[in-house]
Design a protein around this motif. Structure first.
Motif, short mmCIF file in Angstrom:
data_model
loop_
_atom_site.label_atom_id
_atom_site.label_comp_id
_atom_site.label_asym_id
_atom_site.label_seq_id
_atom_site.Cartn_x
_atom_site.Cartn_y
_atom_site.Cartn_z
N ARG A 118 -7.36 -31.49 6.61
CA ARG A 118 -6.22 -32.41 6.73
C ARG A 118 -6.67 -33.88 6.79
O ARG A 118 -6.11 -34.71 6.07
CB ARG A 118 -5.34 -32.07 7.92
N PRO A 119 -7.68 -34.24 7.59
CA PRO A 119 -8.10 -35.65 7.57
C PRO A 119 -8.58 -36.09 6.19
O PRO A 119 -8.28 -37.21 5.75
CB PRO A 119 -9.23 -35.70 8.60
N GLU A 120 -9.32 -35.22 5.50
CA GLU A 120 -9.76 -35.56 4.14
C GLU A 120 -8.57 -35.71 3.21
O GLU A 120 -8.52 -36.63 2.38
CB GLU A 120 -10.70 -34.48 3.61
N ARG A 121 -7.60 -34.81 3.36
CA ARG A 121 -6.43 -34.83 2.49
C ARG A 121 -5.63 -36.12 2.68
O ARG A 121 -5.22 -36.76 1.71
CB ARG A 121 -5.56 -33.60 2.80
N ILE A 122 -5.44 -36.50 3.92
CA ILE A 122 -4.71 -37.73 4.20
C ILE A 122 -5.45 -38.93 3.64
O ILE A 122 -4.86 -39.84 3.03
CB ILE A 122 -4.48 -37.88 5.71
N GLY A 123 -6.78 -38.95 3.81
CA GLY A 123 -7.57 -40.05 3.27
C GLY A 123 -7.50 -40.13 1.77
O GLY A 123 -7.40 -41.23 1.19
N VAL A 181 -5.03 -38.99 -0.24
CA VAL A 181 -3.69 -39.39 -0.67
C VAL A 181 -3.47 -40.88 -0.39
O VAL A 181 -2.94 -41.61 -1.23
CB VAL A 181 -2.61 -38.54 0.02
N ASP A 182 -3.88 -41.33 0.78
CA ASP A 182 -3.74 -42.76 1.10
C ASP A 182 -4.54 -43.61 0.13
O ASP A 182 -4.10 -44.70 -0.28
CB ASP A 182 -4.19 -43.02 2.54
N GLY A 183 -5.73 -43.15 -0.25
CA GLY A 183 -6.55 -43.88 -1.20
C GLY A 183 -5.90 -43.95 -2.57
O GLY A 183 -5.92 -45.00 -3.23
N MET A 184 -5.32 -42.84 -3.02
CA MET A 184 -4.64 -42.85 -4.32
C MET A 184 -3.44 -43.78 -4.29
O MET A 184 -3.21 -44.53 -5.24
CB MET A 184 -4.20 -41.42 -4.68
N ARG A 185 -2.71 -43.74 -3.20
CA ARG A 185 -1.51 -44.58 -3.11
C ARG A 185 -1.88 -46.06 -3.13
O ARG A 185 -1.20 -46.88 -3.76
CB ARG A 185 -0.73 -44.26 -1.84
N ALA A 186 -2.99 -46.39 -2.46
CA ALA A 186 -3.41 -47.79 -2.43
C ALA A 186 -3.93 -48.26 -3.78
O ALA A 186 -3.86 -49.45 -4.09
CB ALA A 186 -4.50 -47.97 -1.36
#
Length: 230
Positions: A186-191, A193-198
């Motif tokens: 989950r922490p990797e997944r959030i990172g 997705v947040d990176g792609m969004r940015a």
């Protein structure tokens, strides 16, 4: 610079070119092997669907090999001649395995009462490929990546990864993203997705995530994302 050159001295944090994508490929390999093992050879719809899944899986594998050859192996061999030779040979064996799998899949689809025989052959050949691929990925992670970290700067490594990402076709990016997010913690997944969004325009990001999940995704709804991918 050659194999005896001094490495680039740096205390920079450097990204791992293999970790996330290899986790995704391992998950995809495992799911594909399970799908083949559970397939009813006399269910035409299930056979057709699973063979499409296999075709996509092979295409993703070919894309991964192609981009590694063009970007990772080329860069490594320019700086450390011969360092990627063994991995390159493994890639050639993978391409041959993909060809064999395509033939077996075609034979399975075309068969009638002999479908169970062809399915067993396909399942066994894919299992052997998975075994080889797992060993190959481990060797890349523990052999090639440490050399990249030693002899390339953080910016150079990031540049390799960015060139690979930019060269991946949108439909293939969906397959990679689905596998990588599904395999991540989950922490990797959030990172991720947040990176792609940015790094993407909002519309592009939302379109990608809708394709990955299968329907429009509400940003931040991690439980929904995980239900779709995990």
């Amino acid at each position: 610079m050659n194999a005896h050159s001094k490495p680039i001295a740096s205390t920079e944090e450097k990204e791992d070119l293999y970790y996330a994508v290899h986790k995704g490929l391992r998950l995809a390999n495992a799911r594909m092997l399970i799908a083949l093992g559970q397939l009813n050879p006399f269910d035409d719809d299930a056979v057709a669907s699973t063979m499409r899944q296999l075709s996509d899986h092979i295409a993703m594998g070919m894309s991964h090999l192609t981009h590694e050859n063009l970007e990772v192996h080329t860069a490594v061999d320019q700086r450390l001649p011969g360092a990627s030779d063994h991995a390159g040979e493994d890639h050639e064996h993978h391409v041959a395995a993909f060809d064999e799998l395509r033939v077996l899949a075609s034979e399975l689809v075309a068969a009638d009462e002999e479908r169970p025989i062809w399915l067993r052959r396909l399942y066994q050949r894919f299992a052997l490929f998975v075994a080889d691929d797992f060993k190959h990925m481990h060797e890349e992670e523990t052999g090639i990546m440490p050399q990249i970290e030693e002899h390339f700067s953080a910016d150079e490594i990031t540049g390799i990864r960015e060139r690979i990402v930019h060269a991946i076709a949108p439909e293939m990016m969906v397959l990679f993203t689905r596998a990588m997010l599904g395999a991540a913690s989950r922490p990797e997944r959030i990172g991720m997705v947040d990176g792609m969004r940015a790094g993407m325009p909002e519309g592009v990001f939302l379109g990608l995530m809708a394709a990955v999940v299968g329907h429009p995704w509400q940003s931040g709804d991690w439980m929904e994302l995980e239900a779709a991918l995990c």
